[in-house]
Design a protein around this motif. Structure first.
Motif, short mmCIF file in Angstrom:
data_model
loop_
_atom_site.label_atom_id
_atom_site.label_comp_id
_atom_site.label_asym_id
_atom_site.label_seq_id
_atom_site.Cartn_x
_atom_site.Cartn_y
_atom_site.Cartn_z
N SER A 197 0.71 -1.03 -0.05
CA SER A 197 -0.05 -0.04 0.33
C SER A 197 0.83 1.23 0.03
O SER A 197 2.15 1.33 0.21
CB SER A 197 -0.77 0.04 1.31
N GLU A 198 0.35 2.27 -0.44
CA GLU A 198 1.29 3.78 -0.59
C GLU A 198 0.92 4.23 0.60
O GLU A 198 -0.28 4.37 1.30
CB GLU A 198 0.53 4.52 -1.72
N HIS A 199 2.16 5.10 1.08
CA HIS A 199 2.11 5.85 2.51
C HIS A 199 3.04 6.91 2.12
O HIS A 199 4.12 7.04 1.23
CB HIS A 199 2.80 4.87 3.67
N SER A 200 2.46 8.24 2.83
CA SER A 200 3.19 9.51 2.82
C SER A 200 4.43 9.42 4.01
O SER A 200 3.93 9.29 4.99
CB SER A 200 2.50 10.60 3.07
N VAL A 201 5.61 9.25 3.53
CA VAL A 201 6.88 8.92 4.37
C VAL A 201 7.71 10.47 4.69
O VAL A 201 7.85 11.01 3.59
CB VAL A 201 7.77 7.88 3.90
N LEU A 202 7.66 10.64 5.99
CA LEU A 202 8.56 11.82 6.27
C LEU A 202 9.85 11.65 6.03
O LEU A 202 10.15 10.79 6.45
CB LEU A 202 8.14 12.26 7.82
N GLN A 219 2.44 4.53 10.56
CA GLN A 219 1.67 3.99 9.16
C GLN A 219 0.76 3.04 9.70
O GLN A 219 0.86 2.07 10.62
CB GLN A 219 2.86 3.47 8.34
N GLU A 220 -0.16 2.78 8.91
CA GLU A 220 -1.15 1.47 9.25
C GLU A 220 -1.48 0.86 8.01
O GLU A 220 -1.73 1.53 6.76
CB GLU A 220 -2.65 2.37 9.74
N CYS A 221 -1.55 -0.27 7.84
CA CYS A 221 -1.78 -1.34 6.90
C CYS A 221 -3.39 -1.02 6.57
O CYS A 221 -3.95 -1.54 7.54
CB CYS A 221 -1.55 -2.56 7.10
N PRO A 222 -3.80 -0.77 5.55
CA PRO A 222 -5.20 -0.79 5.12
C PRO A 222 -5.86 -2.12 5.17
O PRO A 222 -6.95 -2.30 5.00
CB PRO A 222 -5.31 0.02 4.02
N TYR A 223 -5.00 -3.06 5.04
CA TYR A 223 -5.80 -4.54 5.01
C TYR A 223 -5.78 -5.46 6.13
O TYR A 223 -6.79 -5.71 6.51
CB TYR A 223 -4.67 -5.35 4.11
N PRO A 230 5.93 2.52 13.07
CA PRO A 230 6.50 3.50 12.45
C PRO A 230 6.78 3.01 10.88
O PRO A 230 6.74 4.18 10.00
CB PRO A 230 7.74 3.57 13.14
N ASP A 231 7.11 2.05 10.67
CA ASP A 231 7.42 1.48 9.31
C ASP A 231 6.65 0.16 9.31
O ASP A 231 7.09 -1.05 9.76
CB ASP A 231 9.06 1.30 9.03
N ILE A 232 5.75 -0.15 8.47
CA ILE A 232 4.88 -1.17 8.56
C ILE A 232 5.52 -2.28 7.56
O ILE A 232 5.17 -3.32 7.76
CB ILE A 232 3.25 -1.02 7.65
N ASP A 233 6.80 -1.97 7.06
CA ASP A 233 7.41 -2.99 6.30
C ASP A 233 8.42 -3.70 7.13
O ASP A 233 9.07 -4.49 6.60
CB ASP A 233 8.23 -2.51 5.00
N LYS A 234 8.31 -3.39 8.41
CA LYS A 234 9.13 -3.97 9.51
C LYS A 234 8.50 -4.28 10.72
O LYS A 234 7.39 -3.90 11.03
CB LYS A 234 10.22 -2.95 9.97
N GLY A 235 8.97 -5.35 11.32
CA GLY A 235 8.20 -5.89 12.51
C GLY A 235 9.06 -7.06 12.85
O GLY A 235 10.29 -7.57 12.69
N ASP A 236 8.05 -8.03 13.76
CA ASP A 236 8.63 -9.03 14.36
C ASP A 236 7.69 -10.02 14.72
O ASP A 236 6.33 -9.90 14.36
CB ASP A 236 9.46 -8.91 15.74
N ALA A 237 7.93 -11.40 15.35
CA ALA A 237 6.88 -12.08 15.41
C ALA A 237 5.84 -11.81 16.63
O ALA A 237 4.88 -12.06 16.62
CB ALA A 237 7.50 -13.53 16.24
N LYS A 238 6.33 -10.81 17.53
CA LYS A 238 5.09 -10.23 18.57
C LYS A 238 4.49 -9.54 17.95
O LYS A 238 3.03 -9.40 18.52
CB LYS A 238 6.21 -9.66 19.43
#
Length: 242
Positions: free
Chosen positions: A18-23, A51-55, A61-69
């Motif tokens: 999805s598209e996001h406006s990134v600072l 950021q929030e994934c619309p799905y 802060p960056d929805i393309d990053k994360g972990d199992a938690k």
């Protein structure tokens, strides 16, 4: 100068793009508030701090990053409740979802900070009642084992004063005063003590609290100490991208 870039990001949790406006850049000229709310220009970027994934609804802060938690949280009742928060402001709701995730993971200080950010949104929207309610909600994240961190307790002190929680604010002031803190913490506590006595729940900056109260001569000559103090009182992180 504040710059944004529109980017297509793939959600870490569900894999959809999805598209996001990134600072990309901003500035922090001026003194932050006593609760570390940034000065103008930078605080006006608050809508892009999360950021929030619309799905799938993942907030980060960056929805393309994360972990199992993070993925585990999306399957929790806490996430479903937070996602249904009635706040009409989407920025506020994102901060509250993020706070719920931090609380779910046992990170109560980070949950406190995320909820405090939601209060800043209400501040800018000129909604003092909502802002006070969110500050009290933030303070509840710090209930439980005693907090030893000076910076967190100074933030909490401003939160309680701004929410007109006078009895709790007075008790925390007494606790901090008894610790005989050094510069600039003792000066900030004294500033709060005077405002609490006057039942003043207004917004003040760190610069205002320290106005006319320069560091002791010995500290002024010690540049490493000054740098350490600056790092210590500026504890809320800036947005993740420059």
């Amino acid at each position: 100068m504040t710059d944004y870039s529109t980017q297509k990001l793939q959600c870490y949790c569900c894999g959809k793009a999805s598209e996001h406006s990134v600072l990309m850049s901003s500035n922090t000229h001026g003194s932050p508030d006593l609760d570390q709310r940034p000065p103008k220009m930078h605080r006006w970027t608050i809508g892009s701090w999360l950021q929030e994934c619309p799905y799938c609804g993942y907030v980060a802060p960056d929805i393309d990053k994360g972990d199992a938690k993070a993925r585990k949280f999306l399957d929790s009742d806490e996430f479903r409740v937070a996602s249904l928060d009635p706040s009409p402001d989407p920025v506020t709701r994102r901060f509250l979802v993020r706070a719920a995730q931090r609380a779910y993971q046992g990170e109560r200080r980070l949950a406190f900070l995320s909820t405090l950010s939601a209060a800043w949104v209400a501040d800018d929207a000129n909604q003092p009642t909502e802002a006070a309610s969110l500050r009290l909600r933030a303070a509840r994240h710090l209930e439980g084992p005693r907090i030893t961190s000076i910076d967190t307790r100074l933030l909490l002190l401003d939160v309680l004063r701004r929410a007109s929680s006078w009895e709790a604010a007075e008790a925390l002031t007494v606790e901090l005063t008894a610790e005989e803190l050094g510069y600039p913490f003792a000066e900030i506590v004294a500033f709060h003590r005077d405002k609490i006595a006057a039942r003043d729940d207004g917004r003040y900056t760190i610069g205002q609290a320290l106005e006319g109260k320069p560091p002791p001569p010995t500290a002024a000559e010690d540049q490493e100490l000054i740098k350490a103090i600056a790092r210590h009182i500026k504890i809320v992180p800036n947005p993740r991208r420059k």
